[in-house]
Scaffold this active site. Structure first.
Site, PDB file in Angstrom:
ATOM      1  N   THR A   1       0.829  -1.214   0.000  1.00  0.00           N
ATOM      2  CA  THR A   1       0.000   0.000   0.000  1.00  0.00           C
ATOM      3  C   THR A   1       0.854   1.252   0.000  1.00  0.00           C
ATOM      4  OG1 THR A   1      -1.750  -1.171   1.183  1.00  0.00           O
ATOM      5  CG2 THR A   1      -1.856   1.222   1.197  1.00  0.00           C
ATOM      6  N   CYS A   2       1.923   1.231   0.758  1.00  0.00           N
ATOM      7  CA  CYS A   2       2.811   2.394   0.841  1.00  0.00           C
ATOM      8  C   CYS A   2       3.447   2.699  -0.516  1.00  0.00           C
ATOM      9  CB  CYS A   2       3.911   2.152   1.881  1.00  0.00           C
ATOM     10  SG  CYS A   2       3.300   1.632   3.494  1.00  0.00           S
ATOM     11  N   SER A   3       3.861   1.654  -1.226  1.00  0.00           N
ATOM     12  CA  SER A   3       4.586   1.830  -2.485  1.00  0.00           C
ATOM     13  C   SER A   3       3.672   2.076  -3.676  1.00  0.00           C
ATOM     14  CB  SER A   3       5.436   0.580  -2.773  1.00  0.00           C
ATOM     15  OG  SER A   3       6.389   0.377  -1.763  1.00  0.00           O
TER      16      SER A   3
END
Length: 227
Positions: free
Chosen positions: A59-61
């Site tokens: 999700t972060c990337s």
């Protein structure tokens, strides 16, 4: 969440600078450590920061970092000085992640020890994926070392009993808040600066300025004569 001051925050962030990347994309040779204080990052500045569970995670990337990178110029238009991505990862990992994502605008802040994240009460344990101590996902708006607005994802816990929510800490939500708080104020400020630039101050007018004014007047006279 309530406002939170960062005036007395003693965190020393460890950045790794000047590494040689020639061997490959993620093997860092050489370089030196640079210590950066919380004051260096936040004093006399308007900052948008967001915290996330970890570098290279899905999700972060794929969502959060690219979204903030995409909306970066909109934050700048509202008078924001910088956008920080803060993660409980060391500087080597954060440097490699930044290169992998090819970001150019969002600044990556390594909170390797988790000290800064802990001071925000955002440090959690994530035993499910074997992460250990990481950051809960959030975003915050900081004015001169004071957090004035938080957007913290629901379900903060130390047991990995969540689906890594990403609902309120996105840039769109932050922009909506900032447009209400800073939009008119920033528009008025930039309008006043533009007006100042357009006004001619007789006391500061140079001979070069007067020459150009006279030359433009002569061109206008010639134009009126031809018409």
């Amino acid at each position: 969440m309530n406002k939170k001051p960062l005036y007395d925050n003693k965190t020393i962030f460890k950045f790794r600078m000047g590494n040689d990347y020639e061997r490959d994309e993620c093997t860092f040779i050489g370089g030196s450590w640079e210590e950066v204080t919380a004051d260096d990052l936040f004093k006399d500045k308007k900052i948008v920061m967001f915290g996330l569970p970890g570098a290279f995670t899905p999700t972060c990337s794929s969502q959060q970092v690219p979204a903030y990178e995409e909306h970066y110029d909109e934050f700048k238009d509202l008078g924001i000085d910088a956008v920080y991505c803060i993660s409980v990862n060391d500087a080597f990992v954060m440097n490699a992640w930044e290169r992998a994502l090819r970001t150019e605008k969002v600044k990556f802040i390594p909170d390797g020890s988790g000290e800064f994240t802990k001071s925000l009460s955002m440090l959690i344990n994530k035993p499910g994926p074997g992460f250990g101590m990481r950051s809960w996902r959030y975003s915050a708006y900081v004015e001169d070392r004071e957090i004035v607005q938080w957007f913290v994802e629901e379900g903060l816990n130390d047991l990995s009993i969540d689906n890594d929510p990403y609902e309120v800490s996105d840039p769109e939500n932050m922009l909506k808040f900032l447009e209400g708080r800073l939009g008119y104020q920033h528009q008025k400020l930039t309008g006043e600066k533009k007006k100042e630039r357009n006004e001619v101050d007789p006391e500061s007018t140079t001979l070069f300025d007067l020459h150009n004014l006279k030359k433009n007047k002569n061109k206008l006279d010639d134009y009126n004569y031809l018409c």
